[in-house]
Design a protein around this motif. Sequence first.
Motif, PDB file in Angstrom:
ATOM      1  N   ARG A 458       0.641  -0.631   0.648  1.00 59.23           N
ATOM      2  CA  ARG A 458      -0.136  -0.084  -0.273  1.00 59.23           C
ATOM      3  C   ARG A 458       0.422   1.263  -0.508  1.00 59.23           C
ATOM      4  O   ARG A 458       0.344   2.105  -0.816  1.00 59.23           O
ATOM      5  CB  ARG A 458      -1.006  -0.084   1.385  1.00 59.23           C
ATOM      6  N   LYS A 459       2.490   1.440   1.111  1.00 61.75           N
ATOM      7  CA  LYS A 459       3.068   2.551   0.810  1.00 61.75           C
ATOM      8  C   LYS A 459       3.142   2.507  -0.715  1.00 61.75           C
ATOM      9  O   LYS A 459       3.457   4.361  -0.786  1.00 61.75           O
ATOM     10  CB  LYS A 459       4.245   2.018   1.693  1.00 61.75           C
ATOM     11  N   ASN A 460       3.554   1.648  -1.004  1.00 67.23           N
ATOM     12  CA  ASN A 460       4.073   2.304  -2.855  1.00 67.23           C
ATOM     13  C   ASN A 460       3.455   2.799  -3.764  1.00 67.23           C
ATOM     14  O   ASN A 460       3.722   3.412  -3.963  1.00 67.23           O
ATOM     15  CB  ASN A 460       4.823   0.316  -3.729  1.00 67.23           C
ATOM     16  N   ASP A 461       1.697   2.112  -3.512  1.00 70.73           N
ATOM     17  CA  ASP A 461       0.693   2.509  -3.489  1.00 70.73           C
ATOM     18  C   ASP A 461       0.608   3.987  -3.755  1.00 70.73           C
ATOM     19  O   ASP A 461       0.546   4.549  -4.887  1.00 70.73           O
ATOM     20  CB  ASP A 461      -0.407   1.733  -3.684  1.00 70.73           C
ATOM     21  N   VAL A 462       0.723   4.317  -2.772  1.00 68.86           N
ATOM     22  CA  VAL A 462       0.787   5.525  -2.435  1.00 68.86           C
ATOM     23  C   VAL A 462       1.422   6.383  -2.854  1.00 68.86           C
ATOM     24  O   VAL A 462       1.152   7.548  -3.208  1.00 68.86           O
ATOM     25  CB  VAL A 462       0.117   5.623  -0.773  1.00 68.86           C
ATOM     26  N   SER A 463       2.982   6.085  -2.335  1.00 69.30           N
ATOM     27  CA  SER A 463       3.503   7.020  -3.624  1.00 69.30           C
ATOM     28  C   SER A 463       3.705   7.547  -3.827  1.00 69.30           C
ATOM     29  O   SER A 463       4.541   8.177  -4.799  1.00 69.30           O
ATOM     30  CB  SER A 463       5.313   6.773  -2.897  1.00 69.30           C
ATOM     31  N   GLU A 464       3.116   6.730  -5.369  1.00 65.95           N
ATOM     32  CA  GLU A 464       2.748   6.835  -6.591  1.00 65.95           C
ATOM     33  C   GLU A 464       1.982   8.241  -6.948  1.00 65.95           C
ATOM     34  O   GLU A 464       1.649   8.551  -7.945  1.00 65.95           O
ATOM     35  CB  GLU A 464       3.104   6.028  -7.648  1.00 65.95           C
ATOM     36  N   LEU A 465       0.862   7.711  -6.379  1.00 61.35           N
ATOM     37  CA  LEU A 465      -0.145   8.981  -6.151  1.00 61.35           C
ATOM     38  C   LEU A 465       0.358  10.444  -6.254  1.00 61.35           C
ATOM     39  O   LEU A 465       0.995  10.498  -5.562  1.00 61.35           O
ATOM     40  CB  LEU A 465      -1.687   8.702  -5.794  1.00 61.35           C
ATOM     41  N   CYS A 466      -0.512  11.262  -7.426  1.00 60.73           N
ATOM     42  CA  CYS A 466      -0.578  12.513  -6.723  1.00 60.73           C
ATOM     43  C   CYS A 466      -2.227  13.124  -6.467  1.00 60.73           C
ATOM     44  O   CYS A 466      -3.118  13.078  -7.776  1.00 60.73           O
ATOM     45  CB  CYS A 466      -0.629  13.740  -8.496  1.00 60.73           C
ATOM     46  N   VAL A 467      -1.746  13.588  -5.586  1.00 57.64           N
ATOM     47  CA  VAL A 467      -3.168  13.636  -4.204  1.00 57.64           C
ATOM     48  C   VAL A 467      -3.829  14.995  -4.533  1.00 57.64           C
ATOM     49  O   VAL A 467      -3.290  16.215  -3.989  1.00 57.64           O
ATOM     50  CB  VAL A 467      -3.652  12.953  -3.235  1.00 57.64           C
ATOM     51  N   ASP A 468      -4.322  15.793  -5.355  1.00 61.36           N
ATOM     52  CA  ASP A 468      -4.841  16.673  -5.242  1.00 61.36           C
ATOM     53  C   ASP A 468      -6.152  17.052  -6.154  1.00 61.36           C
ATOM     54  O   ASP A 468      -6.401  16.709  -7.649  1.00 61.36           O
ATOM     55  CB  ASP A 468      -3.512  17.652  -6.693  1.00 61.36           C
ATOM     56  N   ASN A 469      -6.842  17.818  -5.548  1.00 62.85           N
ATOM     57  CA  ASN A 469      -8.644  18.236  -5.624  1.00 62.85           C
ATOM     58  C   ASN A 469      -8.298  18.514  -7.392  1.00 62.85           C
ATOM     59  O   ASN A 469      -9.156  18.574  -7.934  1.00 62.85           O
ATOM     60  CB  ASN A 469      -9.352  19.047  -4.648  1.00 62.85           C
ATOM     61  N   GLU A 470      -7.859  20.402  -7.444  1.00 58.35           N
ATOM     62  CA  GLU A 470      -7.845  20.951  -8.333  1.00 58.35           C
ATOM     63  C   GLU A 470      -7.628  20.103  -9.949  1.00 58.35           C
ATOM     64  O   GLU A 470      -7.891  20.035 -10.915  1.00 58.35           O
ATOM     65  CB  GLU A 470      -7.538  22.064  -8.635  1.00 58.35           C
ATOM     66  N   LEU A 471      -6.352  19.384  -9.728  1.00 60.87           N
ATOM     67  CA  LEU A 471      -5.622  18.757 -10.557  1.00 60.87           C
ATOM     68  C   LEU A 471      -6.519  17.765 -11.614  1.00 60.87           C
ATOM     69  O   LEU A 471      -7.143  17.125 -12.205  1.00 60.87           O
ATOM     70  CB  LEU A 471      -4.386  19.050 -10.636  1.00 60.87           C
ATOM     71  N   GLY A 472      -6.854  16.581 -10.080  1.00 63.68           N
ATOM     72  CA  GLY A 472      -8.157  15.136 -10.040  1.00 63.68           C
ATOM     73  C   GLY A 472      -9.005  16.153 -10.784  1.00 63.68           C
ATOM     74  O   GLY A 472      -9.697  15.047 -11.619  1.00 63.68           O
ATOM     75  N   PHE A 473      -9.517  17.119 -10.719  1.00 62.33           N
ATOM     76  CA  PHE A 473     -10.567  17.590 -10.843  1.00 62.33           C
ATOM     77  C   PHE A 473     -11.030  17.843 -12.727  1.00 62.33           C
ATOM     78  O   PHE A 473     -11.349  17.644 -13.542  1.00 62.33           O
ATOM     79  CB  PHE A 473     -11.686  18.239 -10.532  1.00 62.33           C
ATOM     80  N   ALA A 474      -9.457  18.644 -13.110  1.00 60.65           N
ATOM     81  CA  ALA A 474      -8.669  18.828 -14.276  1.00 60.65           C
ATOM     82  C   ALA A 474      -9.003  18.024 -15.221  1.00 60.65           C
ATOM     83  O   ALA A 474      -8.939  18.184 -16.312  1.00 60.65           O
ATOM     84  CB  ALA A 474      -7.717  20.185 -14.336  1.00 60.65           C
ATOM     85  N   LYS A 475      -8.017  16.780 -14.505  1.00 60.48           N
ATOM     86  CA  LYS A 475      -7.560  15.631 -15.354  1.00 60.48           C
ATOM     87  C   LYS A 475      -9.006  15.728 -16.985  1.00 60.48           C
ATOM     88  O   LYS A 475      -8.738  15.002 -17.875  1.00 60.48           O
ATOM     89  CB  LYS A 475      -7.112  14.427 -15.029  1.00 60.48           C
ATOM     90  N   ASP A 476     -10.235  15.148 -16.223  1.00 62.49           N
ATOM     91  CA  ASP A 476     -11.041  14.870 -17.543  1.00 62.49           C
ATOM     92  C   ASP A 476     -11.089  15.212 -18.020  1.00 62.49           C
ATOM     93  O   ASP A 476     -11.011  14.901 -19.627  1.00 62.49           O
ATOM     94  CB  ASP A 476     -11.916  14.569 -16.487  1.00 62.49           C
ATOM     95  N   ARG A 477     -11.211  17.368 -18.355  1.00 62.07           N
ATOM     96  CA  ARG A 477     -11.226  17.938 -19.412  1.00 62.07           C
ATOM     97  C   ARG A 477     -10.323  17.837 -19.718  1.00 62.07           C
ATOM     98  O   ARG A 477      -9.993  18.478 -21.560  1.00 62.07           O
ATOM     99  CB  ARG A 477     -11.463  19.613 -18.167  1.00 62.07           C
ATOM    100  N   THR A 478      -8.711  17.576 -19.301  1.00 65.95           N
ATOM    101  CA  THR A 478      -7.471  17.234 -20.443  1.00 65.95           C
ATOM    102  C   THR A 478      -7.551  16.608 -21.324  1.00 65.95           C
ATOM    103  O   THR A 478      -7.946  16.181 -22.464  1.00 65.95           O
ATOM    104  CB  THR A 478      -6.194  17.911 -19.866  1.00 65.95           C
TER     105      THR A 478
END
Length: 500
Positions: A458-478
Motif C-alpha cells: 500500500r505504501k508503494n501504491d500511495v507514493s505513486e499517486l498525486c492527490v490534488d483536488n484541482e488537478l484531479g478535477f481538471a484531468k477529465d477535461r484535459t
Amino acid sequence: MRPVFRSSSSLSRIRWALRNQERYNSSTFSSKSRKLLIGANQNEALVNTNTCNSTLHSRLSFSRGLSAEAVEAADAAIKLTVSSSADVNRTGPLVEYERRISDGELMTGDICQLGALKELQRLHDQLVESVDTCRLDRYNTSDKSSRSRWFWSRIMPQSSVSPVKGLYLYGGVGTGKTMLMDLFFDQLPCTWKKQRIHFHDFMLTVHSRLQKHKGLSDPLEVVAQEIAHDAILLCLDEFMVTDVADALILNRLFGHLFSNGIILVATSNRNPDKLYEGGLQRDLFLPFIASLKERNVVHEIGSAVDYRKLTSAEKGFYFIGEDLSTLLKQKFQELIGGNVVARPQVVEVVMGRKLQVPLGAKGCAYFPFEELCDRPLGAADYFGLFKKFHTLALEGVPVFGLHNRTAAYRFVTLVDVMYENRARLLCTAEATPQELLEKIVTISDAKSMSPRTSSRSRKNDVSELCVDNELGFAKDRTISRLTEMNSKEYLEQHAITHKL
C-alpha cells in the motif's frame, strides 16, 4: 353617432376601421404604413398594415355580405397569420438549437442540454425586454449620461445592479456547456455591449489593468468600471479558480462589476460551492461564492455523455512511444513546407514579458516539453504564443505524478489555451491521454481506492499517486480535449478558423 363595438371579434374592429377610412378618405388609399389598434377585451395588439392593405380592405368590405360562418373563418385565418408571423420572428438560443438539429448540424436533442437551453432562452428574453434598463445597446447609451453617472459616482457612490440575473452553468466535461453559451452569445445583437472570453484570459486582462492603475486608492473599482464600459453582458468560459492571487480579488472585483450593472454568464466544471476547494485562505473567497449565487441562476447539466469523444476518433498527430523526436520533426517540417527553414523566434506576452520559441515558421512552433511546461510559465505566456502561432509541436510529454505535479498544472493550462484558440497539437508522449494523468486523483478518489494485495505494498501504491483536488478535477477535461483535438472534426475546424 360613433358606432359602439358589441363584439370582441378582431375582424369586426378591422372592418369598422376600414369603413371609416373609406368614408373619410374614399378618394385615395394611402400607401403609407397605418397602425390599427386591435383589442380583445382589455388585451390589445398593434398590427402594421402597408400597401397590400388595399387588397385586405376590398376583401373585408366584400365580407359584409358574407355568411356568419365565412366571417368566423376569415377571423380564424387572420389569427393564424399573426401567430405564424410571431413564430417566424421568434429568436434565441433554443430556436437556433432546434434549427441546427433539424438541419442535421447537431445530434438529436439531449434532455440535459434542453434544460440548460431553457435557462439561456429565459435570460435571452429578459435581456431583450430590458435592453434599455440594462444599458446593453452601446448606441443607445449616450456619452453624456455615461459621463454624468461617472461624475456623480465620484461624489456619491451609487449602485446600478442589473434587474436581470445571470446564469452559472456547470457540469461534467464534454457536455456542451461552451457550445450552448456560444449559441446564446451569437443570437444576441452585435450592437450590444457584450463580451465572450475564456476565464484565464479575462483574469490576465484584469491583472494587466491593475498594474496600469497601480497607486490608486481602489484600482479594482476603476478596472470594474472599464470592463463595464466595454461590456455589460460578460460571458466567461471555463470558470475555474486555482490561483490564490485570483481568489483574493474576485469578491471585490465582482462586487464592483455587479454594482456597475454587469450580467454574468459562466460555464464551469465545478459547482459554485466547490470553487477553489482546499485553496489557501479560502475563507476570504467564500463571500464571492455567496455573491455569485445571489446574482446568478445556478444550473447543472447532468448529462453523462462526453460529446468530444463522439467525434471521428483518429490518431491525428499524437504519437506514443520513445525516441520519436525524428518523426515529430519530420511532421513539423511537412507542415511548414519542405524548403522552409524554422528559426528561433521571440513572442511578446503581457506586461512586457517575452517568450523564447526554439523553432518557428509559417505559424508553427516547436518546443521540447521541458521548455514549455517545466519552466515558470503560465496562461499569459501560452495566450501570447497562440496569438502568433496556430500549431504546436510538443516533444516528450511525460506521464504525470507526484514528482512533476507543477508541470502537470502547466500542461493542463496549455491544453485549455490551445483548445480555446482552436490550435493544432502535434506531440510525442509516453502514453495515451488517459494514461498520462492516471496517477492524478482527487482526495475522494484516493480514499475510495483499495490497496493492492499483490507483491506491491500500500505504501508503494500511495507514493505513486498525486492527490490534488484541482488537478484531479481538471484531468477529465484535459483527457477529453486531447481526444477531441486529434479528431477529424477538430482538425477541419482548425483549418477553417485559421484559414489554412
